[in-house]
Design a protein around this motif. Structure first.
Motif, PDB file in Angstrom:
ATOM      1  N   GLN A  72      80.130  96.516 109.597  1.00 28.98           N
ATOM      2  CA  GLN A  72      81.262  96.736 108.707  1.00 28.98           C
ATOM      3  C   GLN A  72      82.601  96.474 109.385  1.00 28.98           C
ATOM      4  O   GLN A  72      83.521  95.930 108.783  1.00 28.98           O
ATOM      5  N   THR A  73      82.703  96.869 110.647  1.00 26.99           N
ATOM      6  CA  THR A  73      83.968  96.684 111.386  1.00 26.99           C
ATOM      7  C   THR A  73      84.341  95.212 111.481  1.00 26.99           C
ATOM      8  O   THR A  73      85.499  94.829 111.275  1.00 26.99           O
ATOM      9  N   LYS A  74      83.356  94.369 111.777  1.00 24.97           N
ATOM     10  CA  LYS A  74      83.626  92.934 111.905  1.00 24.97           C
ATOM     11  C   LYS A  74      83.899  92.304 110.538  1.00 24.97           C
ATOM     12  O   LYS A  74      84.725  91.397 110.424  1.00 24.97           O
ATOM     13  N   ARG A  75      83.164  92.760 109.501  1.00 26.55           N
ATOM     14  CA  ARG A  75      83.421  92.254 108.155  1.00 26.55           C
ATOM     15  C   ARG A  75      84.869  92.539 107.752  1.00 26.55           C
ATOM     16  O   ARG A  75      85.559  91.694 107.184  1.00 26.55           O
ATOM     17  N   LYS A  76      85.318  93.754 108.060  1.00 31.46           N
ATOM     18  CA  LYS A  76      86.695  94.133 107.742  1.00 31.46           C
ATOM     19  C   LYS A  76      87.687  93.324 108.565  1.00 31.46           C
ATOM     20  O   LYS A  76      88.767  92.950 108.077  1.00 31.46           O
ATOM     21  N   LEU A  77      87.330  93.022 109.825  1.00 31.16           N
ATOM     22  CA  LEU A  77      88.198  92.209 110.678  1.00 31.16           C
ATOM     23  C   LEU A  77      88.399  90.820 110.076  1.00 31.16           C
ATOM     24  O   LEU A  77      89.528  90.321 110.013  1.00 31.16           O
ATOM     25  N   PHE A  78      87.313  90.192 109.616  1.00 33.02           N
ATOM     26  CA  PHE A  78      87.411  88.856 109.020  1.00 33.02           C
ATOM     27  C   PHE A  78      88.251  88.899 107.739  1.00 33.02           C
ATOM     28  O   PHE A  78      89.022  87.971 107.462  1.00 33.02           O
ATOM     29  N   LEU A  79      88.082  89.961 106.966  1.00 30.43           N
ATOM     30  CA  LEU A  79      88.893  90.109 105.754  1.00 30.43           C
ATOM     31  C   LEU A  79      90.374  90.193 106.114  1.00 30.43           C
ATOM     32  O   LEU A  79      91.215  89.532 105.480  1.00 30.43           O
ATOM     33  N   TRP A  80      90.692  90.969 107.140  1.00 25.94           N
ATOM     34  CA  TRP A  80      92.090  91.130 107.533  1.00 25.94           C
ATOM     35  C   TRP A  80      92.678  89.846 108.117  1.00 25.94           C
ATOM     36  O   TRP A  80      93.878  89.600 107.995  1.00 25.94           O
ATOM     37  N   VAL A  81      91.838  89.019 108.722  1.00 25.94           N
ATOM     38  CA  VAL A  81      92.322  87.705 109.182  1.00 25.94           C
ATOM     39  C   VAL A  81      92.820  86.904 107.985  1.00 25.94           C
ATOM     40  O   VAL A  81      93.909  86.319 108.006  1.00 25.94           O
ATOM     41  N   SER A  82      92.012  86.882 106.920  1.00 21.98           N
ATOM     42  CA  SER A  82      92.397  86.173 105.696  1.00 21.98           C
ATOM     43  C   SER A  82      93.676  86.755 105.099  1.00 21.98           C
ATOM     44  O   SER A  82      94.602  86.004 104.744  1.00 21.98           O
ATOM     45  N   ILE A  83      93.725  88.075 104.982  1.00 21.99           N
ATOM     46  CA  ILE A  83      94.889  88.726 104.378  1.00 21.99           C
ATOM     47  C   ILE A  83      96.150  88.456 105.190  1.00 21.99           C
ATOM     48  O   ILE A  83      97.204  88.088 104.638  1.00 21.99           O
ATOM     49  N   LEU A  84      96.059  88.606 106.517  1.00 16.06           N
ATOM     50  CA  LEU A  84      97.249  88.448 107.366  1.00 16.06           C
ATOM     51  C   LEU A  84      97.718  86.997 107.431  1.00 16.06           C
ATOM     52  O   LEU A  84      98.926  86.733 107.453  1.00 16.06           O
ATOM     53  N   VAL A  85      96.790  86.049 107.441  1.00 11.89           N
ATOM     54  CA  VAL A  85      97.185  84.635 107.454  1.00 11.89           C
ATOM     55  C   VAL A  85      97.910  84.283 106.163  1.00 11.89           C
ATOM     56  O   VAL A  85      99.003  83.695 106.177  1.00 11.89           O
ATOM     57  N   ASN A  86      97.316  84.658 105.036  1.00 12.48           N
ATOM     58  CA  ASN A  86      97.904  84.306 103.740  1.00 12.48           C
ATOM     59  C   ASN A  86      99.224  85.030 103.493  1.00 12.48           C
ATOM     60  O   ASN A  86     100.223  84.408 103.110  1.00 12.48           O
ATOM     61  N   LEU A  87      99.226  86.344 103.702  1.00 11.48           N
ATOM     62  CA  LEU A  87     100.470  87.091 103.489  1.00 11.48           C
ATOM     63  C   LEU A  87     101.494  86.770 104.571  1.00 11.48           C
ATOM     64  O   LEU A  87     102.702  86.873 104.329  1.00 11.48           O
ATOM     65  N   GLY A  88     101.021  86.377 105.754  1.00  8.93           N
ATOM     66  CA  GLY A  88     101.948  85.968 106.815  1.00  8.93           C
ATOM     67  C   GLY A  88     102.726  84.721 106.427  1.00  8.93           C
ATOM     68  O   GLY A  88     103.951  84.658 106.594  1.00  8.93           O
ATOM     69  N   PHE A  89     102.017  83.725 105.890  1.00 12.66           N
ATOM     70  CA  PHE A  89     102.690  82.515 105.408  1.00 12.66           C
ATOM     71  C   PHE A  89     103.662  82.851 104.278  1.00 12.66           C
ATOM     72  O   PHE A  89     104.811  82.387 104.269  1.00 12.66           O
ATOM     73  N   LEU A  90     103.171  83.645 103.323  1.00 13.88           N
ATOM     74  CA  LEU A  90     104.013  84.021 102.187  1.00 13.88           C
ATOM     75  C   LEU A  90     105.248  84.775 102.664  1.00 13.88           C
ATOM     76  O   LEU A  90     106.371  84.509 102.207  1.00 13.88           O
ATOM     77  N   GLY A  91     105.044  85.721 103.585  1.00 15.76           N
ATOM     78  CA  GLY A  91     106.156  86.508 104.095  1.00 15.76           C
ATOM     79  C   GLY A  91     107.178  85.664 104.835  1.00 15.76           C
ATOM     80  O   GLY A  91     108.388  85.840 104.660  1.00 15.76           O
ATOM     81  N   TYR A  92     106.700  84.717 105.661  1.00 18.38           N
ATOM     82  CA  TYR A  92     107.626  83.889 106.429  1.00 18.38           C
ATOM     83  C   TYR A  92     108.462  83.002 105.520  1.00 18.38           C
ATOM     84  O   TYR A  92     109.699  82.974 105.617  1.00 18.38           O
ATOM     85  N   PHE A  93     107.804  82.274 104.638  1.00 19.42           N
ATOM     86  CA  PHE A  93     108.530  81.297 103.824  1.00 19.42           C
ATOM     87  C   PHE A  93     109.377  81.955 102.727  1.00 19.42           C
ATOM     88  O   PHE A  93     110.440  81.441 102.392  1.00 19.42           O
ATOM     89  N   LYS A  94     108.911  83.070 102.193  1.00 18.27           N
ATOM     90  CA  LYS A  94     109.608  83.643 101.044  1.00 18.27           C
ATOM     91  C   LYS A  94     110.541  84.792 101.407  1.00 18.27           C
ATOM     92  O   LYS A  94     111.562  85.002 100.738  1.00 18.27           O
TER      93      LYS A  94
END
Length: 383
Positions: A72-94
């Motif tokens: 579960q810990t690793k599954r959650k880690l992979f999910l957070w990679v997706s969330i942080l990459v996507n929201l990171g791009f959105l946060g930077y540009f917007k």
């Protein structure tokens, strides 16, 4: 590329003809959609194609890794990679300039001038829409509501699907992605229906929104020269301009998708005939409001806790919704104002009173309903 442009009027028939020539080749159809979508998006600024491609690769990979991992810990880690990459791009540009300007403003409040002029950042068109769409994929894979795809072409077409790439509706992966796996046969009636939807959307955009915009721009760009009543009239015109623009684009997107055998969710359902603000938000930008409900409101606890939790979650949803719409305090105030509108309904338990459209099974609404519609519309115009 704008829907109401000559470029799109040339682009759409060419893609449509090539697409149905490949009717027996599903993978080639999906590949054509992906290529056409990248051409559609690249005609605005080709450099941002790398951004959407990177997000696609990250979420495709994370989906597979989440499924393969049992811990579960690793599954959650992979999910957070997706969330942080996507929201990171959105946060930077917007939102970069918004946070930096407020940071500098806080120092200036205490007499310290940091001499900040802002960053020269171009906001990628549609990033708010496709970011939420691709996030729905990894979140649903993590929740085991959706099996991750091994078909990279189909997933690329899903993320970049040109009819709804730049203005929605924000589709769920559980609804749209499986449609890329199924063979699609040309349906004349569906295509005719799609063309009608496109024409109706163009009417809203070109006839209603663009004509209202002329009055709105004239009034708001010279507001010092006009009386209060004229400014109110400008706000009313702006209310119809926003609806014509946004719902018009959604109608064109839905109609265009039908030409290719796809079904997109409805995004607007007579919102200005709502009898209270809760009904309004069930009928306005439905794909976004339901996205926030499913991926933010319910994970925060939804309505399961006490009244304090319901109030807290309601304010979070509306404030985040406001911030999603734009990097400016006015949008945050707009979100907070709608939360205040919603609060009395929530406290009295009346927030789900009007689930059917007004005057359902009747010719006309009652005088009480007309009064409720009028009050709700005035509150919307004010916000």
């Amino acid at each position: 590329m704008l829907f109401n442009s000559l470029d799109f009027a040339i682009f759409l028939p060419i893609v449509f003809a090539l697409y149905w020539l490949l009717q027996k080749q599903l993978k080639l159809q999906n590949l054509l959609i992906a290529i056409a979508s990248y051409i559609f998006y690249g005609m605005w600024d080709w450099r941002f194609l790398f951004l959407i491609l990177f997000s696609t690769i990250v979420d495709y990979t994370m989906g597979i890794l989440i499924e393969r991992e049992n811990q579960q810990t690793k599954r959650k880690l992979f999910l957070w990679v997706s969330i942080l990459v996507n929201l990171g791009f959105l946060g930077y540009f917007k939102y970069s300039n918004f946070f930096l300007e407020n940071f500098v403003g806080a120092f200036q409040f205490f007499g310290q001038d940091l001499n900040f002029r802002g960053l020269d950042i171009v906001l990628p068109v549609g990033i708010s829409f496709y970011t939420f769409q691709t996030l729905s994929y990894t979140i649903d894979v993590y929740r085991k509501k959706l099996a991750p795809t091994k078909d990279f072409i189909a997933f690329t077409a899903f993320v970049s699907f040109f009819p709804q790439l730049v203005a929605g509706p924000i589709e769920r992966a559980t609804h749209l992605l499986p449609q890329f796996y199924k063979k699609r046969q040309f349906d004349y009636d569906l295509a005719v229906n799609g063309m009608r939807q496109i024409l109706w959307g163009l009417f809203k955009k070109v006839v209603i929104a663009d004509n209202c915009a002329q009055f709105v721009n004239q009034i708001f760009n010279n507001y010092e020269d006009y009386s209060g009543s004229t400014l109110v009239l400008g706000a009313v015109f702006f209310t119809f301009q926003i609806y014509g623009d946004f719902s018009g684009y959604s109608d064109i997107a839905i109609g265009t998708s039908r030409l290719f055998g796809f079904d997109l969710m409805r995004n607007f359902a007579y919102p200005y005939f709502s009898r209270d603000i809760a009904e309004f938000w069930r009928r306005w930008h439905i794909s976004l409001s339901t996205w926030f409900r499913d991926y933010l409101y319910i994970p925060l606890g939804g309505s399961r806790g006490g009244m304090w939790m319901k109030v807290r979650n309601t304010f979070i949803i509306f404030l985040v919704s406001g911030f999603w719409h734009g990097a400016n305090w006015t949008f945050i105030v707009w979100g907070g104002l709608n939360a205040l509108y919603f609060l009395p309904l929530l406290l009295r338990g009346n927030n789900r009173n009007h689930l059917e459209v007004v005057a359902y099974d009747r010719w006309f609404p009652s005088f009480k309903e007309l009064f409720q519609i009028g009050i709700t519309f005035i509150l919307t115009v004010f916000a």
